[in-house]
Structures are given as C-alpha cells and as structure tokens.
Write a protein that holds these residues in place. Structure first.
Motif, PDB file in Angstrom:
ATOM      1  N   VAL A   3       3.958   5.482  -1.166  1.00 19.67           N
ATOM      2  CA  VAL A   3       2.982   6.561  -0.998  1.00 19.67           C
ATOM      3  C   VAL A   3       2.168   6.320   0.271  1.00 19.67           C
ATOM      4  O   VAL A   3       2.158   7.141   1.184  1.00 19.67           O
ATOM      5  N   GLU A   4       1.484   5.187   0.339  1.00 20.50           N
ATOM      6  CA  GLU A   4       0.823   4.732   1.563  1.00 20.50           C
ATOM      7  C   GLU A   4       1.166   3.254   1.717  1.00 20.50           C
ATOM      8  O   GLU A   4       0.743   2.432   0.892  1.00 20.50           O
ATOM      9  N   ASN A   5       1.928   2.940   2.736  1.00 18.49           N
ATOM     10  CA  ASN A   5       2.461   1.588   2.871  1.00 18.49           C
ATOM     11  C   ASN A   5       1.702   0.767   3.909  1.00 18.49           C
ATOM     12  O   ASN A   5       1.253   1.288   4.926  1.00 18.49           O
ATOM     13  N   VAL A   6       1.586  -0.529   3.608  1.00 20.97           N
ATOM     14  CA  VAL A   6       0.961  -1.498   4.500  1.00 20.97           C
ATOM     15  C   VAL A   6       2.068  -2.217   5.254  1.00 20.97           C
ATOM     16  O   VAL A   6       3.059  -2.647   4.662  1.00 20.97           O
ATOM     17  N   SER A   7       1.908  -2.359   6.568  1.00 21.53           N
ATOM     18  CA  SER A   7       2.934  -2.993   7.390  1.00 21.53           C
ATOM     19  C   SER A   7       2.697  -4.492   7.496  1.00 21.53           C
ATOM     20  O   SER A   7       1.625  -5.005   7.149  1.00 21.53           O
ATOM     21  N   ALA A   8       3.687  -5.194   8.030  1.00 18.53           N
ATOM     22  CA  ALA A   8       3.553  -6.631   8.251  1.00 18.53           C
ATOM     23  C   ALA A   8       2.421  -6.922   9.238  1.00 18.53           C
ATOM     24  O   ALA A   8       1.679  -7.897   9.084  1.00 18.53           O
ATOM     25  N   ASP A   9       2.250  -6.067  10.251  1.00 17.46           N
ATOM     26  CA  ASP A   9       1.167  -6.252  11.220  1.00 17.46           C
ATOM     27  C   ASP A   9      -0.191  -6.091  10.557  1.00 17.46           C
ATOM     28  O   ASP A   9      -1.130  -6.853  10.843  1.00 17.46           O
ATOM     29  N   ASP A  10      -0.315  -5.092   9.674  1.00 15.76           N
ATOM     30  CA  ASP A  10      -1.576  -4.886   8.950  1.00 15.76           C
ATOM     31  C   ASP A  10      -1.914  -6.115   8.113  1.00 15.76           C
ATOM     32  O   ASP A  10      -3.073  -6.548   8.051  1.00 15.76           O
ATOM     33  N   LEU A  11      -0.896  -6.656   7.478  1.00 17.32           N
ATOM     34  CA  LEU A  11      -1.105  -7.809   6.599  1.00 17.32           C
ATOM     35  C   LEU A  11      -1.492  -9.045   7.411  1.00 17.32           C
ATOM     36  O   LEU A  11      -2.388  -9.800   7.027  1.00 17.32           O
ATOM     37  N   ALA A  12      -0.829  -9.228   8.545  1.00 16.66           N
ATOM     38  CA  ALA A  12      -1.144 -10.367   9.406  1.00 16.66           C
ATOM     39  C   ALA A  12      -2.577 -10.272   9.916  1.00 16.66           C
ATOM     40  O   ALA A  12      -3.296 -11.277  10.005  1.00 16.66           O
ATOM     41  N   ASP A  16      11.599  -6.285   2.232  1.00 20.19           N
ATOM     42  CA  ASP A  16      11.080  -4.926   2.057  1.00 20.19           C
ATOM     43  C   ASP A  16       9.915  -4.716   3.033  1.00 20.19           C
ATOM     44  O   ASP A  16       8.967  -5.502   3.045  1.00 20.19           O
ATOM     45  N   PRO A  17       9.968  -3.667   3.867  1.00 20.93           N
ATOM     46  CA  PRO A  17       8.890  -3.463   4.849  1.00 20.93           C
ATOM     47  C   PRO A  17       7.563  -3.042   4.225  1.00 20.93           C
ATOM     48  O   PRO A  17       6.534  -3.052   4.915  1.00 20.93           O
ATOM     49  N   LYS A  18       7.564  -2.668   2.957  1.00 17.74           N
ATOM     50  CA  LYS A  18       6.322  -2.298   2.264  1.00 17.74           C
ATOM     51  C   LYS A  18       5.646  -3.592   1.811  1.00 17.74           C
ATOM     52  O   LYS A  18       6.110  -4.254   0.891  1.00 17.74           O
ATOM     53  N   LYS A  19       4.525  -3.917   2.431  1.00 20.16           N
ATOM     54  CA  LYS A  19       3.917  -5.228   2.225  1.00 20.16           C
ATOM     55  C   LYS A  19       2.762  -5.180   1.218  1.00 20.16           C
ATOM     56  O   LYS A  19       2.384  -4.115   0.728  1.00 20.16           O
ATOM     57  N   THR A  20       2.238  -6.370   0.936  1.00 19.54           N
ATOM     58  CA  THR A  20       1.164  -6.535  -0.045  1.00 19.54           C
ATOM     59  C   THR A  20       0.060  -5.504   0.141  1.00 19.54           C
ATOM     60  O   THR A  20      -0.389  -5.246   1.260  1.00 19.54           O
TER      61      THR A  20
END
Length: 219
Positions: free
Chosen positions: A134-143, A124-128
């Motif tokens: 509503v407002e999604n965090v990306s894998a890049d944001d999480l990294a 799922d592209p919606k990350k932690t």
C-alpha cells in the motif's frame, strides 16, 4: 560526617537511577497493556500449519520455520483503534510481518487487514515498516532511519479511524489514510480497516526474527 554524606548521596543517586529506569520500562507506560508475558504463548493462537516455527526464548517470541502465523487471542481482541508497540530484531536475509485488523485462519497468508512489514535485508524490496503493498518503505529510507539486522528496533502501529501510522524508533515511516469505500486489494486479500487482531508472521525457514515487549494501548 563526610563519609555519611557521601554514602547518602550515592544511595540517593541509586534510587533516582532506579526510578528513571523503571519509568522508561515498557511495563510502566501509561495505558499500555502487555500482550506477551515473555515466558509462554498464553493469549496467542497458532495457525494449524508448521506450528514448530514459533517458540519462546529468554523473553522473546522467536520465529524460525515454515510459514505459520501467531494470532493474538487475548482479552483485548478484537481491536479497532489502538496503539501497538513492540521491539523487533531481524537476522540477515529474514522476512516476517505484523498484521493488524486481521482474523484467525488455520492456513495460508492472512486474507484480512493490513501487514506492517518486517524486513531489513531480505530480497523483497518492501522494507521494515512498509504498509505492505500500500505504502512501501525503501532500503534507502530504512538506512536513513539507522535500522540494521541484529539490532533491536521499536515498531509502533497506531490506528485511529481510517488513519494508519507506522513508526520506527520514533520516526514516522508511513502515515496513510484509507479512502472511504476502498476497493478490495485483489481477489485473494481484503486489505481494509474494520476491527480485528494482531498476527505475527513466520515467513520461511531461513527467516529468523525476534519479538519482545509487545504491548497495546486501546484508543
């Protein structure tokens, strides 16, 4: 005399170290109340489906089965304005969630309130720390925040009025203000602030996630 002074210094150092450790422990945080005792699921109510998906292990709430939601049913519920904190750890490919302002339901995905996503490497592209859909965090944001599987991170959820803040390891990932008279999310979900409880999500058998040190400060 030198031996005595050195021994006294060591003793004082130990006392100070113990004091600092205690001051930083979750139990000592001003105004926060534990909602999980680390030993039992007292104060929590499981959905009626797949209840074996949840168990307690070494101070942790563990999900590792088919869909089942664990709803907080203790004395702080229902909550309106609050500050929630928990330590979370995912395993590779896992998906879970932390719902808030939700309501107990025996089956299905929770229809009320919002979900704070728990997902580091699931497809799922919606990350932690996404405010799900509503407002999604990306894998890049999480990294960029340094969040990885098999490592504990601290998730905070703050609700004040119509404002929602989702914070990971002290870094704000989402700062969202719900518009007045917000329309329903869709016909199946009512994503709206009102009041309600916390719910933890067991998503699927391949998703193994851990939660510990859950606490809430009413605001």
């Amino acid at each position: 005399m030198r031996v005595f002074v050195c021994s006294l210094a060591v003793a004082l150092g130990c006392i100070l170290s113990c004091h600092v450790a205690t001051a930083e422990s979750p139990e000592s945080e001003d105004g926060f109340i534990k909602i999980f005792d680390g030993k039992t699921m007292e104060g929590w109510k499981l959905a009626e489906e797949n209840t074996d998906a949840w168990h307690v292990e070494d101070g942790k709430l563990v999900c590792d089965g088919e869909r089942c939601h664990a709803f907080y049913a203790g004395p702080l519920a229902p909550m309106k304005d609050f500050h929630f904190k928990a330590e979370v750890m995912t395993t590779p490919g896992s998906n879970a969630g932390i719902y808030f302002h939700t309501k107990y339901q025996p089956t299905g995905w929770p229809k009320f309130g919002y979900e704070c996503q728990v997902n580091v490497s699931h497809g799922d592209p919606k990350k932690t720390s996404s405010l799900y859909a509503v407002e999604n965090v990306s894998a890049d944001d999480l990294a960029a925040a340094g969040i990885k599987d098999n490592q504990w991170y601290t998730q905070e959820i703050i609700v004040t009025g119509r404002r929602i803040q989702l914070i990971v390891n002290g870094k704000t990932m989402v700062d969202y203000t719900e518009p007045e008279n917000k329309p329903a999310f869709d016909k199946n979900f009512e994503r709206r602030l009102d009041e309600g409880t916390i719910a933890l999500q067991a998503h699927d058998p391949k998703s193994v996630c851990y939660f510990r040190n859950l606490r809430v400060k009413p605001l």
